[in-house]
Design an enzyme around this catalytic site. Structure first.
Site, PDB file in Angstrom:
ATOM      1  N   VAL A 115      28.888 -14.566 102.023  1.00 58.75           N
ATOM      2  CA  VAL A 115      28.201 -13.315 101.705  1.00 58.75           C
ATOM      3  C   VAL A 115      28.396 -12.980 100.226  1.00 58.75           C
ATOM      4  O   VAL A 115      29.484 -13.155  99.675  1.00 58.75           O
ATOM      5  CB  VAL A 115      28.777 -12.183 102.578  1.00 58.75           C
ATOM      6  CG1 VAL A 115      28.188 -10.844 102.194  1.00 58.75           C
ATOM      7  CG2 VAL A 115      28.503 -12.485 104.030  1.00 58.75           C
ATOM      8  N   GLY A 116      27.343 -12.523  99.575  1.00 60.25           N
ATOM      9  CA  GLY A 116      27.463 -12.047  98.191  1.00 60.25           C
ATOM     10  C   GLY A 116      27.690 -13.158  97.185  1.00 60.25           C
ATOM     11  O   GLY A 116      28.216 -12.917  96.104  1.00 60.25           O
TER      12      GLY A 116
ATOM     13  N   LEU B 174      23.207 -16.302  97.380  1.00 59.04           N
ATOM     14  CA  LEU B 174      22.323 -17.087  98.245  1.00 59.04           C
ATOM     15  C   LEU B 174      21.364 -16.188  99.043  1.00 59.04           C
ATOM     16  O   LEU B 174      20.785 -16.622 100.035  1.00 59.04           O
ATOM     17  CB  LEU B 174      23.154 -17.955  99.208  1.00 59.04           C
ATOM     18  CG  LEU B 174      24.065 -18.968  98.515  1.00 59.04           C
ATOM     19  CD1 LEU B 174      24.980 -19.674  99.517  1.00 59.04           C
ATOM     20  CD2 LEU B 174      23.234 -20.023  97.755  1.00 59.04           C
TER      21      LEU B 174
ATOM     22  N   ALA C  40      18.495 -11.357 103.352  1.00 59.93           N
ATOM     23  CA  ALA C  40      18.350 -11.898 104.715  1.00 59.93           C
ATOM     24  C   ALA C  40      18.855 -10.877 105.735  1.00 59.93           C
ATOM     25  O   ALA C  40      18.245 -10.700 106.800  1.00 59.93           O
ATOM     26  CB  ALA C  40      19.101 -13.229 104.840  1.00 59.93           C
TER      27      ALA C  40
ATOM     28  N   ASP D  20      13.871 -12.072  96.619  1.00 63.38           N
ATOM     29  CA  ASP D  20      14.788 -12.461  97.704  1.00 63.38           C
ATOM     30  C   ASP D  20      14.246 -12.054  99.074  1.00 63.38           C
ATOM     31  O   ASP D  20      14.342 -12.811 100.043  1.00 63.38           O
ATOM     32  CB  ASP D  20      16.170 -11.829  97.485  1.00 63.38           C
ATOM     33  CG  ASP D  20      16.893 -12.429  96.287  1.00 63.38           C
ATOM     34  OD1 ASP D  20      16.270 -13.209  95.547  1.00 63.38           O
ATOM     35  OD2 ASP D  20      18.085 -12.111  96.088  1.00 63.38           O
TER      36      ASP D  20
HETATM   37  C1  MEV Z   1      19.076 -12.313  92.635  1.00 62.78           C
HETATM   38  O1  MEV Z   1      19.050 -13.257  93.715  1.00 62.78           O
HETATM   39  C2  MEV Z   1      17.934 -12.577  91.691  1.00 62.78           C
HETATM   40  C3  MEV Z   1      17.804 -11.647  90.498  1.00 62.78           C
HETATM   41  O2  MEV Z   1      16.640 -12.088  89.784  1.00 62.78           O
HETATM   42  C4  MEV Z   1      17.642 -10.205  90.920  1.00 62.78           C
HETATM   43  C5  MEV Z   1      16.289  -9.908  91.583  1.00 62.78           C
HETATM   44  O3  MEV Z   1      15.373 -10.725  91.512  1.00 62.78           O
HETATM   45  O4  MEV Z   1      16.196  -8.807  92.166  1.00 62.78           O
HETATM   46  C6  MEV Z   1      18.988 -11.747  89.583  1.00 62.78           C
END
Ligand code: MEV
Length: 332
Positions: free
Chosen positions: A108-109, A112, A117, A158
């Site tokens: 977690v964190g 990934l 998710a 994400d």
């Molecule tokens: C985080 O997985 C990706 C970043 O570009 C933040 C985002 O897109 O919200 C750092």
């Protein structure tokens, strides 16, 4: 009801995507599962014991050894769960108590996409319990609202990949999200490694924002070059040109390093991968520690994995996986 959503690796374009540039992201074969059961009362009960964390961090400061745990990361994942229930209730105009049980197949964190998710799987499971079948567009949009409201600033990257899965080129303008599925022209033998996270994605996004406020021309130039690298990478991915993809990953990592979102430990892993024959390697996700990816030719994957294990114990191979959010009745 049980819903699940995949984690992801950002192949190209993290951070720049927050400013409207395109990114390329792929779902991986590790998922978050959320079981949801409606309750008689109005309460939300969360059992997230199985949200695995990357464990204990040992650091030395002023000559003293300090030991901390990643427990806080689990707590922050719970913040996404709560927000997902709240915004789904508001959207549907229905509020009922629910018991949620969360299970994670990934750390977690770590960068990934676990928070996305968790949000997406919770929205899907809770809305299904309430008798609604939301479209993927609705789930992705609600998921983005959850991320924006918990993190303050987020791109739709994400939550889109957790919802749709596959390999997507993504960018957005205002509230409009553009998603183009890519057909990668060859297998992508990828090794993911992660190191202890020193800063959260939110911290790193805020850091880039403050750097951009201070040095707009320089930082906009770097972000634009990340965007251009992503567009070059799109051609290489579609053509299945692994060597070119690798070169572009290295360029992308250098640009992220210039933004200050890498760390000493991340650079160590990224450069070790290259010494062990990776065609390219880069941090993936928010940075500040966390995950990195290395691309290799298939016959070098054992060597690469074993060498990376010398610098961090957290190493796994991954397959790009094509299934996004999935909802099942518990009896299925
Ligand atoms: C985080 O997985 C990706 C970043 O570009 C933040 C985002 O897109 O919200 C750092």
């Amino acid at each position: 009801m049980v819903a699940s959503a995949p984690g992801k690796v950002t192949l190209f374009g993290e951070h720049a995507v927050v400013y409207g540039y395109p990114a390329i992201v792929a779902s991986i074969d590790k998922r978050i599962y959320v079981n949801a059961e409606l309750r008689e009362d109005e309460k939300i009960r969360i059992n997230a014991q199985d949200l695995r964390t990357s464990g204990v961090i040992v650091s030395i400061s002023n000559g003293e050894i300090q030991i901390t745990t990643d427990y806080g990361r689990t707590l922050s994942a719970i913040g996404y769960l709560n927000k997902a229930i709240e915004l789904t209730s508001e959207y549907l105009g229905v509020r009922k108590g629910v018991s949620l049980e969360v299970r994670s197949e990934m750390p977690v964190g770590a960068g990934l996409g676990t928070s996305a998710a968790v949000s997406v799987a919770t929205i899907a499971a809770y809305s299904a319990c309430l008798g609604y079948e939301l479209s993927k567009d609705e789930i992705a949009r609600l998921g983005w609202e959850v991320e924006k409201s918990v993190q303050g600033i987020a791109s739709p990257m994400d939550t889109s990949i957790a919802t749709f899965g596959g390999v997507l080129k993504i960018w957005f303008e205002g509230n409009t999200i553009y998603r183009v599925p890519l057909h990668v022209g060859s297998e992508l033998p990828l090794v993911v490694s992660y190191v202890e996270r020193e800063k959260s994605t939110r911290d790193m996004v805020m850091w880039v924002k403050s750097l951009r406020d201070k040095h707009p021309e320089l930082v906009n130039g770097i972000l634009e070059h990340i965007g251009r690298t992503t567009l070059e990478a799109e051609k290489a991915l579609v053509g299945g040109d692994l060597r070119e993809i690798g070169v572009l990953m290295n360029i992308n990592h250098g640009l992220l390093e210039a933004l200050g979102v890498s760390s000493r430990r991340l650079n160590e892993v990224v450069h070790t991968a290259r010494m062990a024959g990776a065609l390219g390697s880069k941090l993936t996700g928010g940075g500040g520690g966390g995950a990195s990816i290395a691309l290799t030719l298939p016959d070098n994957i054992d060597i690469l994995t074993n060498v990376l294990k010398l610098v961090t114990p957290h190493v796994f191979r991954t397959n790009i996986q094509y299934e996004g959010v999935r909802v099942n009745h518990l009896s299925d």
